[in-house]
Design an enzyme around this catalytic site. Sequence first.
Site, short mmCIF file in Angstrom:
data_model
loop_
_atom_site.label_atom_id
_atom_site.label_comp_id
_atom_site.label_asym_id
_atom_site.label_seq_id
_atom_site.Cartn_x
_atom_site.Cartn_y
_atom_site.Cartn_z
N THR A 145 0.84 -1.19 0.00
CA THR A 145 0.00 0.00 0.00
C THR A 145 0.87 1.25 0.00
O THR A 145 1.77 1.39 0.84
CB THR A 145 -0.88 0.01 1.27
OG1 THR A 145 -1.60 -1.22 1.35
CG2 THR A 145 -1.84 1.18 1.26
N GLU A 146 0.61 2.16 -0.93
CA GLU A 146 1.32 3.43 -1.03
C GLU A 146 2.83 3.24 -1.17
O GLU A 146 3.62 4.12 -0.83
CB GLU A 146 1.02 4.31 0.20
CG GLU A 146 -0.44 4.37 0.62
CD GLU A 146 -1.32 5.10 -0.36
OE1 GLU A 146 -0.80 5.59 -1.36
OE2 GLU A 146 -2.54 5.17 -0.11
N LEU A 147 3.25 2.09 -1.66
CA LEU A 147 4.67 1.73 -1.80
C LEU A 147 5.43 1.78 -0.47
O LEU A 147 6.63 2.03 -0.44
CB LEU A 147 5.36 2.64 -2.83
CG LEU A 147 4.92 2.48 -4.29
CD1 LEU A 147 5.79 3.33 -5.21
CD2 LEU A 147 4.95 1.04 -4.75
N SER A 346 -6.26 3.00 3.71
CA SER A 346 -5.35 4.09 4.11
C SER A 346 -5.96 5.46 3.86
O SER A 346 -5.60 6.44 4.51
CB SER A 346 -4.03 3.96 3.34
OG SER A 346 -4.25 4.13 1.96
#
Length: 481
Positions: A145-147, A346
Amino acid sequence: MRTICFYFQIHQPFRLKRYRFFDIGNDHYYYDDFNNEEIIRRIAERSYLPANRALLEMIEDSGNKFKVAFSISGVALEQLEMYVPEFIDSMRDLAKTGCVEFLSETYAHSLASLVDPEEFINQVKAHDDKIELLFGQRPKVFRNTELIYSDEIAAMVASMGFKGIITEGARHILGWKSPNYLYTPATAPKVKLMLKNYKLSDDITFRFSNYEWNEYPLTADKFMGWIGSLPEGEEVVNLFMTYDTLGELQSAETGIFGFMKALPRFAADKGITFSTPSEVISKLKPVDVISVNDPISWADEERDTSAWLGNILQKEAFEKLYSVAERVRLCSDTRLKQDWNYLQASDHFYYMCTKHFADGAVHSHYSPYDSAYEAFTNYMNVLSDFIVRVEEQFPDSIENEELNALITTIRNQAAEIEVLKKELASAKANAGVIEEEKPAKKAPVKKATKKAAPKAEVEASVEEKPAKKAPAKKATKKASK
């Protein structure tokens, strides 16, 4: 030969409706269905669907030389299945070309990797199952998630069997190193790291239509010229961006689709190829080890996790959510587990960010709330109701360990009952076989029937007993005397 690895992220959260304090305990449905449907239909029509058509055209026109990868969150897939099923079909058409790879990530697009390893692993498995079910591919390369990435996360990902991880080429971890190579994590030497070239990626995502940019307008010829002029030996350029860059962030009127369609031709002129992440990690060798102690991400100037956990509001909401994680995993309520997934996205924490200037403007662009405080209040109201529902099943007066032990005992007993049921069924089946075999031995029954005659005689004798009541008559006669 230099190669380009294109990867697109697709994610849409289930946005929450306005949920008041007085709704707690009374209303257990938290989502703004109208808004969610409107947003995903709009983005699909402006971006996802025309982009899929453009990529399919690029693959066919290039003779399958153009390749691309996607990371699609589980919650986004659920909404696309509900509201834009034609997108799933068009993605299947892309998958059939053999030029598209699907990446692994968390099902709920959650931050579980930062706090709850068990939840993190469960979500990765759930996501990969969903991808395999829809598109027939089991992901081999992971992107969080989100790198979000760290040495600790790399070790968890390696334990799940992945051979490659995609993350941000953050300047503060690279230093003088280039993102245009493969690396290995310090905690998982057999895994290969692919780092985003954020400069070239952001040229497309954020600056493509910016009239004030000194490189405006960006053409395919110019862009490939930049990649072709990179130092010799830099073998891979990783271009990672959200899929809505094509048609939403950069509208069709900016010429973004024409730009994309022209890339394969100019790439071929310069001897540049396109590869999927799996092809990159199978062909290229890592050049160095990278150690990342504190988590990095692809968000904001800091490239850390402050976009979601940077202030006291975000931290309080995050800690309260995961305080019930173990109890939620123990329960079997499907609706409760579904809400658990949706509340972990997130995005809910992203809306609570209180940053200013350029980063603050990006947060505000995506947020459905007027302020971070409104986002926090609404989320905490929803979360309070959710926790009430969890505690109705598993009261907080019972410690988690004790509760876990009780659940284990119940499950063991249930398993034992199942075993006994099977044994009973088996015994009944065997008994049935024996009874079926009995007719051959029924001869004794006939004898028994013959022997039963005396019984009839006995019964008959019993029936004849009233005839022996003569003495009673005598008694009557005696009485009459």
